[in-house]
Scaffold this motif. Structure first.
Motif, mmCIF file in Angstrom:
data_model
loop_
_atom_site.group_PDB
_atom_site.id
_atom_site.type_symbol
_atom_site.label_atom_id
_atom_site.label_comp_id
_atom_site.label_asym_id
_atom_site.label_seq_id
_atom_site.Cartn_x
_atom_site.Cartn_y
_atom_site.Cartn_z
ATOM 1 N N UNK A 171 0.870 -1.175 0.000
ATOM 2 C CA UNK A 171 0.000 0.000 0.000
ATOM 3 C C UNK A 171 0.905 1.222 0.000
ATOM 4 N N UNK A 172 0.547 2.210 -0.796
ATOM 5 C CA UNK A 172 1.336 3.433 -0.866
ATOM 6 C C UNK A 172 0.570 4.581 -0.229
ATOM 7 N N UNK A 173 1.284 5.391 0.550
ATOM 8 C CA UNK A 173 0.715 6.603 1.112
ATOM 9 C C UNK A 173 1.518 7.790 0.602
ATOM 10 N N UNK A 174 0.820 8.712 -0.037
ATOM 11 C CA UNK A 174 1.440 9.929 -0.565
ATOM 12 C C UNK A 174 1.482 10.970 0.546
ATOM 13 N N UNK A 175 2.664 11.186 1.098
ATOM 14 C CA UNK A 175 2.828 12.198 2.148
ATOM 15 C C UNK A 175 3.401 13.490 1.579
ATOM 16 N N UNK A 176 3.547 13.545 0.244
ATOM 17 C CA UNK A 176 4.136 14.722 -0.387
ATOM 18 C C UNK A 176 3.093 15.775 -0.730
ATOM 19 N N UNK A 177 1.980 15.359 -1.316
ATOM 20 C CA UNK A 177 0.939 16.338 -1.682
ATOM 21 C C UNK A 177 0.313 16.949 -0.438
ATOM 22 N N UNK A 432 -12.668 -2.728 -7.993
ATOM 23 C CA UNK A 432 -11.361 -2.770 -7.337
ATOM 24 C C UNK A 432 -10.929 -4.202 -7.016
ATOM 25 N N UNK A 433 -11.912 -5.084 -6.814
ATOM 26 C CA UNK A 433 -11.609 -6.454 -6.406
ATOM 27 C C UNK A 433 -11.573 -7.429 -7.585
ATOM 28 N N UNK A 434 -12.426 -7.228 -8.556
ATOM 29 C CA UNK A 434 -12.724 -8.276 -9.529
ATOM 30 C C UNK A 434 -11.787 -8.257 -10.734
ATOM 31 N N UNK A 435 -10.514 -8.549 -10.493
ATOM 32 C CA UNK A 435 -9.533 -8.715 -11.564
ATOM 33 C C UNK A 435 -8.429 -9.639 -11.045
ATOM 34 N N UNK A 436 -7.702 -10.229 -11.971
ATOM 35 C CA UNK A 436 -6.707 -11.235 -11.620
ATOM 36 C C UNK A 436 -5.308 -10.718 -11.926
ATOM 37 N N UNK A 453 -0.035 -3.570 -5.379
ATOM 38 C CA UNK A 453 0.053 -2.453 -4.436
ATOM 39 C C UNK A 453 -1.094 -1.505 -4.691
ATOM 40 N N UNK A 454 -1.688 -1.016 -3.602
ATOM 41 C CA UNK A 454 -2.798 -0.076 -3.668
ATOM 42 C C UNK A 454 -2.308 1.319 -3.293
ATOM 43 N N UNK A 455 -2.050 2.185 -4.280
ATOM 44 C CA UNK A 455 -1.594 3.542 -3.967
ATOM 45 C C UNK A 455 -2.738 4.441 -3.504
ATOM 46 N N UNK A 456 -2.414 5.338 -2.585
ATOM 47 C CA UNK A 456 -3.361 6.340 -2.100
ATOM 48 C C UNK A 456 -2.703 7.700 -2.230
ATOM 49 N N UNK A 457 -3.052 8.410 -3.302
ATOM 50 C CA UNK A 457 -2.510 9.749 -3.545
ATOM 51 C C UNK A 457 -3.334 10.762 -2.768
ATOM 52 N N UNK A 458 -2.705 11.883 -2.395
ATOM 53 C CA UNK A 458 -3.332 12.740 -1.380
ATOM 54 C C UNK A 458 -3.629 14.156 -1.848
ATOM 55 N N UNK A 459 -3.822 14.359 -3.152
ATOM 56 C CA UNK A 459 -4.167 15.710 -3.593
ATOM 57 C C UNK A 459 -5.387 16.266 -2.859
ATOM 58 N N UNK A 469 -11.759 6.761 4.659
ATOM 59 C CA UNK A 469 -12.932 6.733 3.785
ATOM 60 C C UNK A 469 -12.572 6.259 2.385
ATOM 61 N N UNK A 470 -11.401 6.640 1.910
ATOM 62 C CA UNK A 470 -11.011 6.224 0.557
ATOM 63 C C UNK A 470 -10.406 4.820 0.538
ATOM 64 N N UNK A 471 -9.774 4.411 1.624
ATOM 65 C CA UNK A 471 -9.157 3.081 1.666
ATOM 66 C C UNK A 471 -10.171 1.979 1.961
ATOM 67 N N UNK A 472 -11.193 2.287 2.739
ATOM 68 C CA UNK A 472 -12.153 1.262 3.138
ATOM 69 C C UNK A 472 -13.500 1.524 2.493
ATOM 70 N N UNK A 473 -14.029 0.526 1.781
ATOM 71 C CA UNK A 473 -13.702 -0.898 1.857
ATOM 72 C C UNK A 473 -12.822 -1.464 0.730
ATOM 73 N N UNK A 474 -12.089 -0.626 -0.017
ATOM 74 C CA UNK A 474 -11.334 -1.182 -1.146
ATOM 75 C C UNK A 474 -10.009 -1.818 -0.740
ATOM 76 N N UNK A 475 -9.376 -1.301 0.312
ATOM 77 C CA UNK A 475 -8.074 -1.820 0.727
ATOM 78 C C UNK A 475 -8.091 -3.321 1.034
ATOM 79 N N UNK A 476 -9.088 -3.837 1.777
ATOM 80 C CA UNK A 476 -9.088 -5.284 2.028
ATOM 81 C C UNK A 476 -9.132 -6.114 0.749
ATOM 82 N N UNK A 477 -9.799 -5.607 -0.291
ATOM 83 C CA UNK A 477 -9.829 -6.327 -1.553
ATOM 84 C C UNK A 477 -8.464 -6.389 -2.205
#
Length: 525
Positions: A171-177, A432-436, A453-459, A469-477
């Protein structure tokens, strides 16, 4: 195992309450043994559940790692149960954590549960820790609360044998923006650990901010880190701050992957030091969100002295294997200069003992031996660009898959989502979940895929509530795509397991998007 797990998850476990009355006169069965995210590799349910009581002890092997994991587990269970749950290294105990030479792999584990107790067995501490996450999910969601709850504390009986599909689950967290504090990053680490994610990619620099102290170039942080998107005060991590993040991540069996983006996305650095610009003039600090306008000066030798210093200092702070050099959206760098730049920079990373990761544009140059390319294209990305990445994979470059229209956690769920962006489209939970991952990129060998990897950009994100709110519920998938066998992949059964996570998120204070695609329990929210 194909649909056996799915059928198991769609029926309630036939648990029998033992050892006292359920609260408010209600009998409460243990949750189904396989109702876990990510889906375990193998589940065999059966027998009477284990009942955790005030007499329960946690037995651990006499090793520092096992003791630490036991203390971590006790720290989760004690506040909500009100039980002492002492650790012991001998005798019988209700919960046992065992390290053995068995064939469980680097991160695999076995969980055995029955009326006499729960035993988690692993070859390596990481596997033991992941087994503890499974045990957490088998207990009632209220176990996550920090005040005493009524129980009962039941664990369904049977055996789980489990190991990951991919070694890299990130998982990626954008701490720059937008800058996030050490405490905010730690909170996210805890959320990642619950779902067996093992790589934390920190996007430490971009046009809007430089977030890591570099002693040899101090203005990078003090000036380049002084603002953020929208003009806020920004911030940066001291070396001690960064080392604390690394330490905390390691305690949750996550490896930190630091990223310094180059040769583009570099305005914060260019603003900090005029000599890094081809014309010798520092541009102003930037607080917007456009991309592609900045570039380090490829012909200047000072560029590589600068990068050698940055990589040297960052590598010394980072015990993990990888250093991410970015490399995307370098629109202000010619192709020839881009190739020259990557030919100069990749050996610097190797010199300081790290393996290169770059965004998939790295494959337009020559990836170093052992380098990983992180693919962030779309389903609609051109066939030529996909073929370029696939060819690199055929030639030995490993792939991390992060398709933006599938797994970018900052994409809006729908047009009405109050946060996030939509340049890659709307990404609902099923999409977000249904691909191989193993068959996603045409022409790329399945063996080249190292993970997801699930990136989370922070603009548009500036608080922990925004992250949640943006990570859940997609992050568990995303975590399940990285961990679970392909044979378990099934949306209809996954959405049931995902819905069962909602009370746990409520207990943990995680605010999430209530997607209409998921059959959430009516009692939540």
């Amino acid at each position: 195992m194909t649909r056996a797990l799915g059928s198991l998850l769609l029926v309630a476990a036939a648990g029998v309450f033992a050892g006292g009355a359920a609260p408010a006169g209600q009998a409460r069965a243990a949750a189904p043994l396989g109702q876990v995210v990510p889906a375990p590799a193998s589940v065999r349910a059966g027998g009477a559940p284990y009942h955790l009581t005030r007499d329960t002890r946690i037995r651990v092997d006499d090793s520092r790692a096992a003791v630490r994991i036991g203390e971590y587990l006790a720290g989760i269970l004690r506040p909500s149960t009100g039980y002492r749950l002492p650790l012991t290294t001998h005798g019988q105990a209700g919960i046992q954590l065992r390290l053995t030479k068995g064939a469980y792999g680097a991160e695999g584990y076995r969980l055995d549960s029955g009326s006499n107790g729960v035993t988690i067995t692993a070859r390596e501490p990481a596997g033991l820790f992941h087994g503890v996450q499974t045990l957490r999910q088998l207990l009632p969601a209220t176990v996550e609360k920090d005040t005493v709850q009524p129980g009962p504390w039941l664990v369904a009986a049977g055996t789980i044998q489990d190991s990951p599909r991919y070694a890299y689950r990130g998982a990626m967290l954008d701490v720059a923006r937008h800058f996030f504090t050490v405490a905010q990053v730690k909170r996210y680490i805890d959320e990642l650990a619950l779902y067996k994610i093992n790589e934390l990619h920190l996007h430490l620099s971009d046009d809007q901010g430089w977030r890591i102290a570099v002693d040899s170039w101090p203005r990078l942080a003090t000036y380049g880190g002084s603002t953020q998107v929208g003009g806020g005060k920004g911030g940066y991590y001291t070396k001690a701050d960064y080392q604390e993040i690394v330490r905390y991540a390691a305690s949750r069996y996550l490896e930190v992957v630091p990223e310094v983006d180059m040769p583009g996305h570099t305005n914060a650095a260019l603003a900090s030091y005029a000599e890094l610009n081809c014309n010798g003039v520092a541009p102003p600090l930037y607080t917007g969100t456009n991309v592609g306008f900045s570039s380090l000066c490829v012909p200047k030798e000072v560029t590589y002295r600068f990068l050698d210093d940055v990589v040297r200092e960052l590598a010394a702070l980072t015990p993990g294997r990888y250093l991410h050099i970015g490399g995307d959206e370098a629109h202000s760098t010619s192709h020839d200069d881009y190739v020259k730049f990557m030919d100069r920079v990749q050996p610097i990373v190797a010199k300081y003992g790290k393996t290169v990761i770059g965004w998939h544009q790295l494959t337009s140059a020559t990836p170093a031996k052992g380098a990983l390319a992180q693919y962030w294209g779309l389903d609609s990305t051109s066939a030529a660009e996909k073929a370029q990445v696939a060819k690199a994979a055929q030639n030995g470059t490993g792939l991390i898959l992060s398709p933006a229209d599938r797994i970018y956690l900052d994409m809006k769920y729908t047009k009405d989502t109050p946060l996030g962006l939509s340049w890659a489209g709307y990404v609902e939970v099923r999409r977000a979940y249904d691909w191989n991952p193993g068959a996603y990129l045409p022409g790329a060998p399945a063996s080249a895929v190292r993970g997801v990897e699930a990136p989370l950009w922070s603009e548009t994100l500036s608080t922990s509530a925004h992250i949640d709110y943006m990570a859940f519920p997609r992050l568990p998938g995303a975590a399940e795509l990285g961990w679970s066998p392909a044979a378990t992949h099934d949306w209809d059964t996954y959405k049931v397991r995902l819905a069962a996570q909602a009370p746990r998120w409520d207990a943990l204070g995680i605010g999430y998007y209530r997607s209409p695609q998921v059959p959430w329990p009516s009692s939540t929210r």
